[in-house]
Motif scaffolding. Structure first.
Motif, PDB file in Angstrom:
ATOM      1  N   GLY A  15       0.780  -1.231   0.000  1.00  0.00           N
ATOM      2  CA  GLY A  15       0.000   0.000   0.000  1.00  0.00           C
ATOM      3  C   GLY A  15       0.811   1.281   0.000  1.00  0.00           C
ATOM      4  O   GLY A  15       0.251   2.361  -0.213  1.00  0.00           O
ATOM      5  N   ASP A  16       2.118   1.198   0.241  1.00  0.00           N
ATOM      6  CA  ASP A  16       2.942   2.407   0.278  1.00  0.00           C
ATOM      7  C   ASP A  16       3.502   2.666  -1.124  1.00  0.00           C
ATOM      8  O   ASP A  16       4.359   1.932  -1.614  1.00  0.00           O
ATOM      9  N   LYS A 149      -5.134  15.243   5.508  1.00  0.00           N
ATOM     10  CA  LYS A 149      -5.977  14.125   5.099  1.00  0.00           C
ATOM     11  C   LYS A 149      -6.928  13.695   6.214  1.00  0.00           C
ATOM     12  O   LYS A 149      -8.041  13.237   5.933  1.00  0.00           O
ATOM     13  N   LEU A 153     -10.838  13.252   5.728  1.00  0.00           N
ATOM     14  CA  LEU A 153     -11.459  11.963   6.044  1.00  0.00           C
ATOM     15  C   LEU A 153     -12.623  12.160   7.009  1.00  0.00           C
ATOM     16  O   LEU A 153     -13.706  11.576   6.831  1.00  0.00           O
ATOM     17  N   GLU A 264      -6.136   1.202   9.505  1.00  0.00           N
ATOM     18  CA  GLU A 264      -6.633   1.357   8.135  1.00  0.00           C
ATOM     19  C   GLU A 264      -8.045   0.804   7.958  1.00  0.00           C
ATOM     20  O   GLU A 264      -8.391   0.253   6.918  1.00  0.00           O
ATOM     21  N   ALA A 278      -6.364   5.497  11.271  1.00  0.00           N
ATOM     22  CA  ALA A 278      -5.730   6.143  10.114  1.00  0.00           C
ATOM     23  C   ALA A 278      -4.292   6.533  10.433  1.00  0.00           C
ATOM     24  O   ALA A 278      -3.933   7.712  10.441  1.00  0.00           O
ATOM     25  N   ARG A 280      -1.660   5.858   8.614  1.00  0.00           N
ATOM     26  CA  ARG A 280      -0.812   5.961   7.425  1.00  0.00           C
ATOM     27  C   ARG A 280      -1.373   6.990   6.437  1.00  0.00           C
ATOM     28  O   ARG A 280      -1.321   6.800   5.233  1.00  0.00           O
ATOM     29  N   LEU A 281      -1.866   8.088   6.959  1.00  0.00           N
ATOM     30  CA  LEU A 281      -2.555   9.054   6.105  1.00  0.00           C
ATOM     31  C   LEU A 281      -1.634   9.747   5.104  1.00  0.00           C
ATOM     32  O   LEU A 281      -2.054  10.070   3.995  1.00  0.00           O
ATOM     33  N   GLU A 283       0.576   8.538   3.384  1.00  0.00           N
ATOM     34  CA  GLU A 283       0.738   7.681   2.216  1.00  0.00           C
ATOM     35  C   GLU A 283      -0.398   7.862   1.209  1.00  0.00           C
ATOM     36  O   GLU A 283      -0.284   7.418   0.064  1.00  0.00           O
ATOM     37  N   ARG A 284      -1.490   8.504   1.625  1.00  0.00           N
ATOM     38  CA  ARG A 284      -2.608   8.732   0.715  1.00  0.00           C
ATOM     39  C   ARG A 284      -2.356   9.930  -0.203  1.00  0.00           C
ATOM     40  O   ARG A 284      -3.167  10.221  -1.080  1.00  0.00           O
TER      41      ARG A 284
END
Length: 349
Positions: A15-16, A149, A153, A264, A278, A280-281, A283-284
């Protein structure tokens, strides 16, 4: 004298999509007298194919070639840990360490790197005292992106508009948010929500009664070896109205700030509150995050390798804030003390 090589490793965490150096950064590195070697496919998840790196002046190689042929290895997550490899003595590894989030094993890993003679530089360990204006503070950049983010969200999950009035479709009062924390992520989340018309309150801890809040964002990240601290319990969640939203910006496999949050994942409590794990925001926003991280990597290279010669000065106050191991030593006291405590508990010399 042969020039130094900066190796760029492909991120392997699912996902990264980020990359430590996008192609546009390669010429800036080369102007420092450094060659660039990029692992095959490092930028493909950002639609940055290998030919773009070649056109920018970088070489392309396998992971083994990058690790073997580079003097300075850069990545977001430590490639030696992710790949189960050992870098050679004298190499410099540049990465983020807080993403390891393995409180029991991380001290031993850092001690191992020191024993192996690696110079480890962690661009996310700039402390609050050194952070203001530091060109090496990659954590602040990632946290600001995450805070932005987090606000979006929360707005997306909330069952009502953020702003008040102006037309028949909008409620008579603005949505009310609580931001728990005062760091870069908290500040960015708060400013973004305020710009959308939300009433924002900031605090160090969440109160037990949250019935007057539509949104809660928690951002109290732990130190490198610690587990996240719970600041919002299930009992507090139960006081929020159905349809309200909580964003736990810290949630990962070791827990989070919110009881019951899952990494996630968005879960709905029995009382109807949406809780978003959340952690790993940043990374979005992979392209922006990659560009931001690259700017800090280049600032570091200008400090330690300008002219094609590695020159590590542990007395440099800016560099010392991120210098973890060098010449067989763990240099930061805040990193070394937990290592000694863990080794004492384990009965190791």
């Amino acid at each position: 004298m042969a020039s130094l090589t900066v190796g760029v490793c492909r991120e392997i965490t699912p996902g990264d999509r980020r990359v430590a150096l996008p192609p546009e950064s390669v010429p800036r590195v080369r102007t420092l007298g450094l060659d660039v070697l990029v692992e095959t496919g490092a930028g493909e998840r950002l639609r940055l194919p290998d030919p773009e790196y070649r056109a920018a002046g970088a070489g392309i190689g396998s992971r083994d070639e990058v690790i073997a042929d580079s003097d300075i290895v850069v990545a977001l997550r430590p490639p030696a840990c992710a790949a189960g490899r050992v870098l050679r003595r004298g190499q410099v590894m540049v990465a983020l360490l807080t993403v390891l989030r393995a409180p029991l094993s991380t001290p031993f890993l850092i001690h191992k790197w020191a024993d192996e003679g690696l110079t480890v530089i962690a661009l996310d360990l700039v402390g609050d005292a050194e952070a203001a204006g530091s060109p090496l503070d990659a954590a602040a950049s990632m946290e600001q992106l995450a805070g932005y983010k987090a606000a979006l969200l929360a707005a997306d999950l909330l069952d009502r508009p953020l702003s008040a009035g102006g037309c028949a479709a909008l409620p008579g009062t603005a949505a009310r948010a609580l931001i728990v924390g005062h760091g870069p992520a908290a500040r960015r989340a708060g400013r973004t929500l305020e710009a959308c018309g939300t009433e924002v309150l900031t605090a160090d801890n969440a109160p037990s009664d949250l019935r007057d809040r539509d949104i809660v964002v928690t951002s109290l990240r732990p130190w490198l070896y610690d587990r996240p601290r719970i600041v919002l319990t299930a009992e507090s969640l139960a006081t929020m109205r159905p349809g309200s939203v909580v964003v736990d910006m810290v949630a990962d496999q070791d827990g989070g700030n919110v009881e019951g949050s899952e990494p996630e994942t968005v879960v709905r409590t029995a009382s109807g509150v949406l809780v978003a794990g959340a952690g790993r925001l940043a990374e979005r926003l992979p392209r922006v995050a990659s560009d931001a991280y690259a700017s800090h990597v280049i600032a570091l290279l200008q400090r330690i390798a300008s002219g094609g010669v590695i020159d590590i000065d542990p007395t440099d106050p800016v560099l010392s804030a991120v210098l973890v191991t060098h010449r067989g030593l763990v240099l930061r006291d805040s990193v070394w003390r937990p290592i000694m405590e863990q080794m004492t508990v384990a009965g190791l010399p």
